[in-house]
Design a protein around this motif. Structure first.
Motif, short mmCIF file in Angstrom:
data_model
loop_
_atom_site.label_atom_id
_atom_site.label_comp_id
_atom_site.label_asym_id
_atom_site.label_seq_id
_atom_site.Cartn_x
_atom_site.Cartn_y
_atom_site.Cartn_z
N GLU A 58 21.08 67.69 5.69
CA GLU A 58 21.91 68.58 6.50
C GLU A 58 23.39 68.25 6.35
O GLU A 58 24.24 69.13 6.25
CB GLU A 58 21.52 68.49 7.97
CG GLU A 58 20.31 69.36 8.30
CD GLU A 58 20.05 69.47 9.80
OE1 GLU A 58 18.94 69.11 10.20
OE2 GLU A 58 20.96 69.88 10.54
N LEU A 59 23.69 66.97 6.33
CA LEU A 59 25.10 66.57 6.18
C LEU A 59 25.62 66.97 4.81
O LEU A 59 26.76 67.43 4.66
CB LEU A 59 25.23 65.06 6.40
CG LEU A 59 25.00 64.59 7.85
CD1 LEU A 59 24.79 63.09 7.91
CD2 LEU A 59 26.17 65.00 8.75
N GLN A 60 24.77 66.81 3.80
CA GLN A 60 25.17 67.19 2.44
C GLN A 60 25.43 68.70 2.37
O GLN A 60 26.40 69.14 1.75
CB GLN A 60 24.07 66.79 1.46
CG GLN A 60 24.35 67.14 0.01
CD GLN A 60 23.78 68.48 -0.39
OE1 GLN A 60 22.80 68.95 0.18
NE2 GLN A 60 24.42 69.12 -1.35
N TRP A 271 30.27 72.97 9.74
CA TRP A 271 30.07 74.31 9.18
C TRP A 271 31.41 75.03 9.21
O TRP A 271 32.10 75.00 10.22
CB TRP A 271 29.05 75.11 10.00
CG TRP A 271 27.66 74.58 9.93
CD1 TRP A 271 26.89 74.19 10.99
CD2 TRP A 271 26.86 74.38 8.77
NE1 TRP A 271 25.67 73.77 10.54
CE2 TRP A 271 25.63 73.86 9.18
CE3 TRP A 271 27.07 74.58 7.40
CZ2 TRP A 271 24.60 73.54 8.29
CZ3 TRP A 271 26.04 74.27 6.52
CH2 TRP A 271 24.83 73.76 6.96
N PRO A 272 31.78 75.64 8.11
CA PRO A 272 33.10 76.30 8.06
C PRO A 272 33.14 77.51 8.99
O PRO A 272 32.12 78.16 9.21
CB PRO A 272 33.23 76.74 6.61
CG PRO A 272 31.92 76.56 5.97
CD PRO A 272 31.03 75.75 6.86
N SER A 273 34.33 77.76 9.55
CA SER A 273 34.47 79.00 10.32
C SER A 273 34.93 80.08 9.33
O SER A 273 35.62 79.79 8.36
CB SER A 273 35.49 78.82 11.44
OG SER A 273 36.68 78.31 10.90
N VAL A 274 34.50 81.31 9.59
CA VAL A 274 34.78 82.38 8.64
C VAL A 274 35.95 83.22 9.13
O VAL A 274 36.32 83.17 10.30
CB VAL A 274 33.52 83.26 8.46
CG1 VAL A 274 32.45 82.47 7.75
CG2 VAL A 274 33.03 83.79 9.79
N ARG A 275 36.53 84.00 8.20
CA ARG A 275 37.72 84.78 8.54
C ARG A 275 37.38 86.20 8.98
O ARG A 275 38.24 86.93 9.43
CB ARG A 275 38.67 84.85 7.33
CG ARG A 275 39.30 83.51 7.06
CD ARG A 275 40.16 83.54 5.81
NE ARG A 275 40.59 82.20 5.49
CZ ARG A 275 41.54 81.54 6.10
NH1 ARG A 275 42.22 82.14 7.08
NH2 ARG A 275 41.86 80.31 5.77
N TRP A 276 36.11 86.59 8.81
CA TRP A 276 35.73 87.95 9.22
C TRP A 276 35.07 87.89 10.59
O TRP A 276 34.69 86.83 11.07
CB TRP A 276 34.81 88.59 8.20
CG TRP A 276 33.79 87.66 7.61
CD1 TRP A 276 33.91 86.94 6.46
CD2 TRP A 276 32.51 87.33 8.15
NE1 TRP A 276 32.79 86.19 6.26
CE2 TRP A 276 31.90 86.41 7.28
CE3 TRP A 276 31.82 87.74 9.29
CZ2 TRP A 276 30.64 85.88 7.51
CZ3 TRP A 276 30.54 87.21 9.51
CH2 TRP A 276 29.97 86.30 8.63
N ASP A 277 34.99 89.07 11.20
CA ASP A 277 34.43 89.15 12.56
C ASP A 277 32.98 89.64 12.48
O ASP A 277 32.74 90.77 12.04
CB ASP A 277 35.30 90.13 13.37
CG ASP A 277 34.80 90.26 14.80
OD1 ASP A 277 33.72 89.72 15.12
OD2 ASP A 277 35.50 90.92 15.59
N ASN A 312 21.73 72.88 14.82
CA ASN A 312 23.01 72.23 15.11
C ASN A 312 22.84 71.07 16.07
O ASN A 312 23.35 69.98 15.85
CB ASN A 312 23.98 73.26 15.69
CG ASN A 312 25.34 72.66 15.93
OD1 ASN A 312 25.90 72.05 15.04
ND2 ASN A 312 25.85 72.79 17.13
N ARG A 313 22.09 71.30 17.15
CA ARG A 313 21.90 70.22 18.12
C ARG A 313 21.10 69.08 17.52
O ARG A 313 21.34 67.92 17.82
CB ARG A 313 21.21 70.75 19.37
CG ARG A 313 22.23 71.39 20.28
CD ARG A 313 21.64 71.93 21.51
NE ARG A 313 20.86 70.95 22.27
CZ ARG A 313 20.25 71.26 23.40
NH1 ARG A 313 20.32 72.48 23.86
NH2 ARG A 313 19.58 70.36 24.05
N GLU A 314 20.18 69.45 16.66
CA GLU A 314 19.34 68.43 16.03
C GLU A 314 20.20 67.51 15.15
O GLU A 314 20.09 66.29 15.23
CB GLU A 314 18.26 69.14 15.19
CG GLU A 314 17.03 68.34 14.94
CD GLU A 314 16.53 67.57 16.16
OE1 GLU A 314 16.28 66.37 16.00
OE2 GLU A 314 16.42 68.14 17.28
#
Ligand code: AMP
Ligand code: MG
Length: 372
Positions: A58-60, A271-277, A312-314
């Motif tokens: 997951e980290l990779q 996790w990257p945030s995206v630029r679209w909505d 995510n929580r895991e």
């Protein structure tokens, strides 16, 4: 009496602390059959290593995602060791735990004619991991101060200068966003002899044997001196050496798995945030769906969103637990773990609010269809 069943075990010390080559490190005193930081048995080590697989992958994947969206970070794992030390096995074993797409494995043999015409770092630079990738080097530029020195392939004044060049090179790499992890697998003279003999005894292992392995083995002491200098002169703060006792293959494997896991936990890729909505994209996508598909999609919304919250929580929980190595008495590590857990809960709360918005939006789309 039945065989004792192994538990999962745990590290009594972070192997990065237990194995790091500090200035006072003495290669000649090291027990190559030792298992520093691991007091449990082989079975427990195997179980522990297997359990790390999920977290490591997951980290990779997060690091990879970061690299695909403009991030500049990467990880370079340099594996050194004499013949039969287990370099290839470690690379295969550790890398089998992550997505092959995110790993670039490179082996370095004797330089080609073209490579010989260039500076010794030329061929190394070409193989450095791109952003988001984990590069694994089976042998490396360190051969240029090991075999090159022992076999006198270059004059002493040439290899003598290389230690500083290597340190500068690695410092630049680190400054550019590459985390450099250097592991040396150190086996005993007897263990190497036995492993070479095994290669001779087994026809299916003949391909791994090379007649030149024996001449290298005869220069054992020179190689040990050369390795001692590598650790003494190139174990820097930005790119330290981890010297792994490797007579027990299972120990070397679980130790390197843990070094990589802890390194990635510290890198903490997100996790990257995206630029679209997504609300806008969802409306456009919905227009291409049949009413039936739209209804089906509405009913599976909860399942999809819950999956992402759970993973995510895991990962956060496992990262927290993983950074709590030892007896849990380290207040800094404890505070760090608590902060990570709080972060995970905040992320889960945000995701649940998002889930409600998504469900509402889809219900609106369906209502609009009914209205027409
Ligand atoms: P192996 O790892 O068994 O495939 O063997 C690779 C061989 O390449 C070893 O004998 C290394 O000593 C040799 N080698 C790797 N790098 C260099 C180098 N820079 N100069 C000379 N020989 C090298
Ligand atoms: Mg070989």
């Amino acid at each position: 009496m039945g065989k004792k069943k192994s538990g999962t075990g745990a590290w009594s010390a972070d192997p990065r602390d237990a194995l790091r080559a500090h200035p006072d490190f003495d290669l000649f005193q090291m027990d190559r059959g030792g298992t520093p930081g691991w007091e449990d048995d082989k079975g427990a080590a195997k179980k522990f290593g297997a359990q790390r697989g999920g977290l490591l992958s997951e980290l990779q994947e997060r690091l990879y995602a970061e690299g695909r969206t403009g991030g500049s970070r990467s990880l370079l794992v340099i594996v050194q060791g004499l013949d039969t030390a287990g370099k290839g096995g470690v690379a295969r074993h550790v890398m089998s735990k992550v997505d092959p797409q995110g790993v670039a494995l490179r082996s370095f043999g004797p330089p080609t004619e073209e490579e010989q015409r260039h500076h010794f770092l030329w061929r190394i630079e070409k193989e450095l991991p791109a952003p988001g990738l984990i590069g694994v080097f089976d042998r490396s530029h360190y051969e240029d101060v090991l075999v090159a020195r022992v076999d006198e392939l270059v004059a002493p004044e040439v290899w003598e200068e290389r230690y500083d060049e290597i340190n500068d090179f690695e410092a630049d790499l680190v400054a550019g966003g590459t985390t450099v992890v250097k592991v040396a697998l150190m086996i005993s003279h007897d263990e190497q002899g036995m492993r070479l003999m095994k290669r001779l005894d087994r026809p299916d292992k003949h391909w791994k044997y090379s007649a030149s392995d024996l001449s290298t083995r005869r220069r054992w002491d020179d190689y040990q001196d050369a390795y001692a200098d590598v650790f003494r002169r190139t174990s820097t703060d930005v790119a330290p050496w981890y010297v792994v006792p490797a007579d027990h293959k299972w120990y070397a494997r679980v130790a390197i798995t843990e070094i990589l896991t802890q390194t990635l936990i510290d890198l903490d890729p997100k996790w990257p945030s995206v630029r679209w909505d997504p609300m806008v994209q969802r409306r456009e996508l919905a227009q291409t769906l049949s009413t039936r598909a739209l209804a089906d999609s509405l009913s599976e919304t909860d399942e999809q969103v819950e999956k992402s919250i759970k993973s995510n929580r895991e990962v956060q929980k496992r990262a927290a637990r993983a950074s709590k190595v030892g007896d849990g008495s380290d207040p800094v590590a404890d505070a760090d773990a608590t902060a990570r857990e709080a972060e995970a809960y905040a992320a889960a709360a945000a995701a649940m609010a998002d889930q409600q918005r998504t469900r509402r939006q889809k219900a609106e789309f369906l209502a609009e269809r009914d209205g027409t």
